[in-house]
Design a protein around this motif. Structure first.
Motif, PDB file in Angstrom:
ATOM      1  N   ARG A   3      44.004  47.179  24.502  1.00 25.56           N
ATOM      2  CA  ARG A   3      44.828  48.338  24.845  1.00 25.56           C
ATOM      3  C   ARG A   3      44.490  48.736  26.276  1.00 25.56           C
ATOM      4  NH1 ARG A   3      41.666  53.098  21.550  1.00 25.56           N
ATOM      5  NH2 ARG A   3      40.138  53.236  23.161  1.00 25.56           N
ATOM      6  N   GLY A   4      45.380  49.467  26.887  1.00 25.42           N
ATOM      7  CA  GLY A   4      45.180  49.839  28.276  1.00 25.42           C
ATOM      8  C   GLY A   4      45.472  48.652  29.173  1.00 25.42           C
ATOM      9  N   GLU A   5      44.888  48.669  30.345  1.00 25.80           N
ATOM     10  CA  GLU A   5      45.117  47.580  31.284  1.00 25.80           C
ATOM     11  C   GLU A   5      43.877  47.353  32.124  1.00 25.80           C
ATOM     12  OE1 GLU A   5      47.287  49.403  35.103  1.00 25.80           O
ATOM     13  OE2 GLU A   5      48.471  49.595  33.266  1.00 25.80           O
ATOM     14  N   GLY A   6      43.814  46.204  32.731  1.00 27.80           N
ATOM     15  CA  GLY A   6      42.714  45.858  33.618  1.00 27.80           C
ATOM     16  C   GLY A   6      43.194  44.847  34.639  1.00 27.80           C
ATOM     17  N   HIS A   7      42.662  44.965  35.834  1.00 25.61           N
ATOM     18  CA  HIS A   7      43.037  44.052  36.912  1.00 25.61           C
ATOM     19  C   HIS A   7      41.774  43.501  37.564  1.00 25.61           C
ATOM     20  CE1 HIS A   7      46.684  46.427  36.373  1.00 25.61           C
ATOM     21  NE2 HIS A   7      47.314  45.349  36.816  1.00 25.61           N
ATOM     22  N   VAL A   8      41.793  42.220  37.840  1.00 25.00           N
ATOM     23  CA  VAL A   8      40.704  41.543  38.541  1.00 25.00           C
ATOM     24  C   VAL A   8      41.337  40.751  39.670  1.00 25.00           C
ATOM     25  CG1 VAL A   8      38.902  39.791  38.368  1.00 25.00           C
ATOM     26  CG2 VAL A   8      39.245  41.399  36.493  1.00 25.00           C
ATOM     27  N   LEU A   9      40.861  40.985  40.878  1.00 27.22           N
ATOM     28  CA  LEU A   9      41.393  40.303  42.056  1.00 27.22           C
ATOM     29  C   LEU A   9      42.915  40.460  42.151  1.00 27.22           C
ATOM     30  CD1 LEU A   9      39.234  37.060  41.826  1.00 27.22           C
ATOM     31  CD2 LEU A   9      38.856  39.012  43.348  1.00 27.22           C
ATOM     32  N   LEU A  11      45.022  40.675  39.770  1.00 29.49           N
ATOM     33  CA  LEU A  11      45.750  40.036  38.669  1.00 29.49           C
ATOM     34  C   LEU A  11      45.545  40.811  37.371  1.00 29.49           C
ATOM     35  CD1 LEU A  11      44.812  36.363  39.536  1.00 29.49           C
ATOM     36  CD2 LEU A  11      46.995  37.481  39.953  1.00 29.49           C
ATOM     37  N   ASP A  12      46.567  40.831  36.541  1.00 32.95           N
ATOM     38  CA  ASP A  12      46.566  41.557  35.276  1.00 32.95           C
ATOM     39  C   ASP A  12      45.813  40.749  34.215  1.00 32.95           C
ATOM     40  OD1 ASP A  12      47.237  42.735  32.782  1.00 32.95           O
ATOM     41  OD2 ASP A  12      49.129  43.476  33.614  1.00 32.95           O
ATOM     42  N   LEU A  13      44.779  41.353  33.643  1.00 35.22           N
ATOM     43  CA  LEU A  13      43.981  40.675  32.613  1.00 35.22           C
ATOM     44  C   LEU A  13      44.784  40.357  31.361  1.00 35.22           C
ATOM     45  CD1 LEU A  13      40.604  42.610  32.819  1.00 35.22           C
ATOM     46  CD2 LEU A  13      40.984  40.204  33.324  1.00 35.22           C
ATOM     47  N   ARG A  14      45.864  41.073  31.130  1.00 35.60           N
ATOM     48  CA  ARG A  14      46.682  40.829  29.935  1.00 35.60           C
ATOM     49  C   ARG A  14      47.535  39.579  30.074  1.00 35.60           C
ATOM     50  NH1 ARG A  14      49.539  46.474  30.018  1.00 35.60           N
ATOM     51  NH2 ARG A  14      49.537  45.761  32.156  1.00 35.60           N
ATOM     52  N   THR A  15      47.973  39.268  31.282  1.00 33.49           N
ATOM     53  CA  THR A  15      48.948  38.188  31.461  1.00 33.49           C
ATOM     54  C   THR A  15      48.489  37.065  32.377  1.00 33.49           C
ATOM     55  OG1 THR A  15      50.000  39.392  33.277  1.00 33.49           O
ATOM     56  CG2 THR A  15      50.882  39.740  31.060  1.00 33.49           C
ATOM     57  N   ASP A  16      47.453  37.296  33.173  1.00 27.39           N
ATOM     58  CA  ASP A  16      47.075  36.329  34.210  1.00 27.39           C
ATOM     59  C   ASP A  16      45.682  35.732  34.030  1.00 27.39           C
ATOM     60  OD1 ASP A  16      49.496  36.797  35.592  1.00 27.39           O
ATOM     61  OD2 ASP A  16      48.622  38.529  36.615  1.00 27.39           O
ATOM     62  N   ARG A  17      45.182  35.709  32.793  1.00 27.68           N
ATOM     63  CA  ARG A  17      43.809  35.226  32.579  1.00 27.68           C
ATOM     64  C   ARG A  17      43.586  33.828  33.129  1.00 27.68           C
ATOM     65  NH1 ARG A  17      44.471  37.839  27.547  1.00 27.68           N
ATOM     66  NH2 ARG A  17      44.969  35.842  26.632  1.00 27.68           N
ATOM     67  N   ALA A  19      44.941  32.381  35.608  1.00 29.13           N
ATOM     68  CA  ALA A  19      44.891  32.410  37.073  1.00 29.13           C
ATOM     69  C   ALA A  19      43.599  33.048  37.587  1.00 29.13           C
ATOM     70  CB  ALA A  19      46.102  33.158  37.623  1.00 29.13           C
ATOM     71  N   ILE A  20      43.002  33.892  36.774  1.00 31.92           N
ATOM     72  CA  ILE A  20      41.771  34.578  37.184  1.00 31.92           C
ATOM     73  C   ILE A  20      40.566  33.653  37.077  1.00 31.92           C
ATOM     74  CG2 ILE A  20      40.183  36.459  36.600  1.00 31.92           C
ATOM     75  CD1 ILE A  20      42.683  38.027  35.631  1.00 31.92           C
ATOM     76  N   ARG A  21      40.481  32.871  36.005  1.00 33.85           N
ATOM     77  CA  ARG A  21      39.277  32.067  35.715  1.00 33.85           C
ATOM     78  C   ARG A  21      38.786  31.224  36.891  1.00 33.85           C
ATOM     79  NH1 ARG A  21      41.282  31.162  30.167  1.00 33.85           N
ATOM     80  NH2 ARG A  21      40.095  32.642  28.939  1.00 33.85           N
ATOM     81  N   PRO A  22      39.638  30.464  37.567  1.00 30.21           N
ATOM     82  CA  PRO A  22      39.102  29.638  38.655  1.00 30.21           C
ATOM     83  C   PRO A  22      38.622  30.438  39.861  1.00 30.21           C
ATOM     84  CG  PRO A  22      41.477  29.269  38.390  1.00 30.21           C
ATOM     85  CD  PRO A  22      41.040  30.204  37.317  1.00 30.21           C
ATOM     86  N   ARG A  23      38.971  31.693  39.923  1.00 32.54           N
ATOM     87  CA  ARG A  23      38.596  32.522  41.066  1.00 32.54           C
ATOM     88  C   ARG A  23      37.304  33.296  40.835  1.00 32.54           C
ATOM     89  NH1 ARG A  23      43.973  35.654  42.552  1.00 32.54           N
ATOM     90  NH2 ARG A  23      42.649  36.364  44.264  1.00 32.54           N
ATOM     91  N   VAL A  24      36.778  33.227  39.610  1.00 30.87           N
ATOM     92  CA  VAL A  24      35.580  33.976  39.241  1.00 30.87           C
ATOM     93  C   VAL A  24      34.450  33.012  38.912  1.00 30.87           C
ATOM     94  CG1 VAL A  24      34.599  35.603  37.572  1.00 30.87           C
ATOM     95  CG2 VAL A  24      36.954  35.901  38.362  1.00 30.87           C
ATOM     96  N   GLY A  25      33.284  33.284  39.458  1.00 31.64           N
ATOM     97  CA  GLY A  25      32.080  32.521  39.128  1.00 31.64           C
ATOM     98  C   GLY A  25      31.141  33.395  38.323  1.00 31.64           C
ATOM     99  N   LEU A  26      30.633  32.869  37.230  1.00 31.11           N
ATOM    100  CA  LEU A  26      29.738  33.620  36.350  1.00 31.11           C
ATOM    101  C   LEU A  26      28.421  32.879  36.211  1.00 31.11           C
ATOM    102  CD1 LEU A  26      29.137  35.856  34.226  1.00 31.11           C
ATOM    103  CD2 LEU A  26      30.180  34.332  32.528  1.00 31.11           C
ATOM    104  N   LEU A  27      27.339  33.595  36.457  1.00 28.00           N
ATOM    105  CA  LEU A  27      26.006  33.048  36.232  1.00 28.00           C
ATOM    106  C   LEU A  27      25.256  34.035  35.349  1.00 28.00           C
ATOM    107  CD1 LEU A  27      23.879  30.881  36.840  1.00 28.00           C
ATOM    108  CD2 LEU A  27      23.150  32.292  38.765  1.00 28.00           C
TER     109      LEU A  27
END
Length: 160
Positions: A3-9, A11-17, A19-27
């Motif tokens: 519910r609600g919304e979230g944006h990363v870089l 991009l909309d977390l609801r619809t653009d997951r 597209a987001i993944r390759p732009r984020v590095g997680l360690l």
């Protein structure tokens, strides 16, 4: 997002997951490495997810001090610090725009910690956003432009 919304870089977390993944590095605490692959194979694998070149792979290995005798060693045979360096080389090769790091200095020797700090400063200077969660407040604080402290579940920000 349920519910609600979230944006990363932007991009909309609801619809653009995707597209987001390759732009984020997680360690995180787990380094995200494949134990049966060599150091080079692990870095090549993660670099391939964003189309990084062999030159970028080689440069990331060199940056983290892995371009010598360790490059062809399976990661299961590495020390904790060497595995951490390998995971960091993967992050560098991926050219992440958002770096999310949980206790990134864990397991590294003094030279590795200093190299990591220089790498994080360079990533930030090149326009990446770097988020570090750490118990090592002095070291992490020296890298930060903004610090948020969580104490007993309460968030407080100290000006830098």
């Amino acid at each position: 997002v349920t519910r609600g919304e979230g944006h990363v870089l932007g991009l909309d977390l609801r619809t653009d997951r995707a597209a987001i993944r390759p732009r984020v590095g997680l360690l995180g605490h787990g380094n995200g490495l494949y134990a049966d692959l060599t150091v080079r194979e692990n870095v090549r694998f993660w670099a391939a997810t964003v189309g990084a070149t062999h030159e970028e792979v080689d440069a990331s290995l060199a940056r983290m001090g892995l371009d010598g005798r360790l490059v062809d060693v399976p990661t299961r045979r590495l020390s904790a610090g060497q595995r951490r360096r390998t995971a960091l080389a993967c992050m560098i090769a991926r050219r992440a725009e958002l770096w999310l790091l949980d206790e990134p200095h864990a397991g590294l020797d003094a030279d590795g910690r200093d190299e990591l700090d220089a790498t994080l400063r360079q990533a930030a200077a090149s326009g990446a956003t770097v988020v570090v969660a750490s118990h090592e407040l002095e070291r992490a604080g020296s890298l930060a432009t903004r610090c948020v402290h969580v104490v007993a579940g309460q968030i407080g920000e100290r000006p830098r």
